[in-house]
Design a protein around this motif. Structure first.
Motif, short mmCIF file in Angstrom:
data_model
loop_
_atom_site.label_atom_id
_atom_site.label_comp_id
_atom_site.label_asym_id
_atom_site.label_seq_id
_atom_site.Cartn_x
_atom_site.Cartn_y
_atom_site.Cartn_z
N VAL A 243 1.06 -1.05 -0.04
CA VAL A 243 -0.36 -0.13 0.10
C VAL A 243 0.75 1.46 0.40
CG1 VAL A 243 -1.77 1.48 1.18
CG2 VAL A 243 -2.57 -1.28 1.31
N GLY A 244 1.86 1.29 1.07
CA GLY A 244 3.26 2.79 0.97
C GLY A 244 2.89 2.90 1.13
N GLY A 271 5.09 -5.94 9.41
CA GLY A 271 5.79 -5.27 9.82
C GLY A 271 7.32 -5.03 10.72
N ASN A 272 7.66 -3.71 9.75
CA ASN A 272 8.96 -3.58 10.64
C ASN A 272 9.70 -3.04 12.23
OD1 ASN A 272 11.36 -3.81 9.61
ND2 ASN A 272 11.95 -1.34 9.26
N HIS A 273 10.30 -3.67 12.67
CA HIS A 273 10.97 -3.09 14.16
C HIS A 273 10.84 -1.73 14.05
CE1 HIS A 273 14.84 -2.49 12.36
NE2 HIS A 273 15.85 -2.60 14.09
N LYS A 274 10.79 -0.54 13.67
CA LYS A 274 10.93 0.94 13.61
C LYS A 274 10.85 1.01 12.06
CE LYS A 274 15.68 1.39 11.80
NZ LYS A 274 17.07 2.12 12.44
N ASP A 280 14.36 -2.45 1.49
CA ASP A 280 15.51 -2.61 0.45
C ASP A 280 15.92 -2.73 -0.90
OD1 ASP A 280 17.96 -4.76 1.22
OD2 ASP A 280 17.19 -6.30 -0.32
N ALA A 281 16.56 -2.33 -1.24
CA ALA A 281 17.01 -1.98 -2.87
C ALA A 281 16.91 -3.37 -3.40
CB ALA A 281 18.03 -0.98 -3.06
N LEU A 293 7.50 -1.40 3.91
CA LEU A 293 7.25 -3.02 5.34
C LEU A 293 6.31 -1.31 6.06
CD1 LEU A 293 9.67 -4.99 5.84
CD2 LEU A 293 7.09 -5.28 4.54
N PRO A 294 5.28 -0.79 6.80
CA PRO A 294 4.88 -0.22 8.06
C PRO A 294 5.21 -0.91 9.41
CG PRO A 294 3.44 -1.76 7.80
CD PRO A 294 4.26 -2.69 6.63
#
Length: 390
Positions: A243-244, A271-274, A280-281, A293-294
């Motif tokens: 979604v972004g 979910g990302n930890h922060k 990531d490219a 990732l949110p």
């Protein structure tokens, strides 16, 4: 494993730059060492690519066979646990800056762009996913607490979702991002509900319709922003990652508009930890273009004044085990798949699954199921956690 594009070790492996040796010192990784998680570098161009192009250059070099590692999953676990990617200097920092600016200045998940991830990833061939996944073709984290096999763990996940949604016969359920129809089929068969599922993948739509034939399931090819109507329940599994942040407001506004006042909305997402400023490219280029990732903070901010949080369940470590199970199935199926896909695809897919497993093992990655309701709701919700195998 297929033959590597590098036929043999160099008699005298190229010496690694002191910068990389120093960075890896805290991880227990030695370049050209003997441990299973040590990387074996066959071409000194790998060092240049890592230092100038960061993770993108490193991943491309792996696909091309310029380096290898026996336990790639454990390599990534150790690197991510130490946050090595944040310590790269020089041109690697410029690569990260470019990624940050790209996400900050552009909406990478517009309606037009929404279909790109399907064309590049989900439409590569149903045979790959049929070989790798369980019989429900669930392409999301399984629930392993009481399971011994991937099949049991995915069935447990589907059942848990239905129980968390408190599904009742005759209800109308919307699934945003229905994949190959596994959850839609399960809900219709076991809970006698009517399901509308949407996907941006032509291949997923075709197979989902075939798998759900004869059930009260309607699979549509559309973007979530085009949805209309009212639903008793809404569920979205493994789609929110596409979604972004620039679209979180419209995503949750859409869900709020579609959900009946007394309904429930279950959001299942990595979910990302922060809060991160970029993706990531390598993952963006080769696997999930335009994904993001949110963080927990981003989700709570986006739902404020729209939804109440009834339940927040984190079982991120289960994704590590799910990914390793997927790799095992894919690897065992490779003798048949190799006639259609080349060695570069094999290496790309291994790198993808192993780096994701390391991501969750390092606890950078989380897996959340969040149950949301409207403030207008008068239901009394009780959190659901399975106490025995289904």
């Amino acid at each position: 494993m297929p033959k590597t594009t590098i036929n043999h070790y160099a008699e005298h492996p190229p010496a690694p730059p002191e910068t990389l040796v120093r960075l890896l010192a805290t991880t227990g990784i030695t370049i050209n060492g003997d441990a299973p998680w040590d990387v074996q570098v066959y071409d000194e161009s790998v060092y240049r690519d890592v230092l100038t192009r960061g993770t993108l250059g490193f991943g491309q070099a792996y696909i091309e066979g310029r380096w290898d590692c026996n336990r790639l999953d454990e390599f990534f676990h150790r690197v991510m646990r130490a946050d090595i990617d944040e310590q790269l200097g020089g041109w690697g920092k410029l690569q990260l800056l470019g990624d940050v600016l790209r996400h900050a200045l552009f909406n990478l998940q517009t309606k037009k762009r929404a279909y790109q991830v399907a064309q590049q990833h989900y439409d590569i061939g149903n045979d790959v996913f049929e070989a790798m996944l369980d019989s429900s073709m669930s392409y999301s984290c399984a629930y392993w607490e009481h399971a011994r096999t991937l099949e049991e763990a995915q069935q447990a996940k589907l059942e848990m979702i239905c129980r968390k949604l408190d599904l009742r016969p005759g209800e109308r359920v919307l699934e945003i991002g229905c994949g190959w129809g596994g959850l839609a089929k399960y809900m219709a068969q076991h809970y006698q509900v009517e399901v509308v599922g949407i996907t941006v993948s032509v291949e997923q739509q075709a197979l989902a319709r075939e798998r759900c034939a004869g059930l009260s399931v309607d699979i549509q090819l559309m973007d979530y922003r085009e949805l209309q109507g009212k639903f008793d329940k809404i569920v979205s599994v493994g789609m929110f990652e596409h979604v972004g942040p620039k679209n979180y407001p419209v995503y949750f506004e859409t869900a709020h508009r579609l959900l009946k006042d007394n309904g429930l909305f279950l959001l299942h997402t990595i979910g990302n930890h922060k809060t991160a400023l970029y993706t990531d490219a390598w993952i963006d280029r080769y696997i999930f273009p335009n994904g993001k990732l949110p963080s927990a903070n981003e989700i709570t901010h986006a739902i404020e004044k729209k939804f109440l949080i009834e339940d927040w369940h984190n079982f991120g470590p289960d994704y590590d085990r799910t990914l390793m199970a997927w790799w095992d199935k894919f690897n065992r199926a490779w003798p048949e798949l190799q006639f259609k896909y080349d060695e570069s695809f094999y290496r790309m897919w291994r790198y993808y699954l192993m780096c994701c497993a390391g991501y969750f093992r390092s606890r950078q990655g989380q897996l959340w199921q969040v149950v949301l309701s409207k403030r207008q709701s008068n239901r009394l919700y009780r959190s659901i956690r399975p106490t025995s195998a289904h």
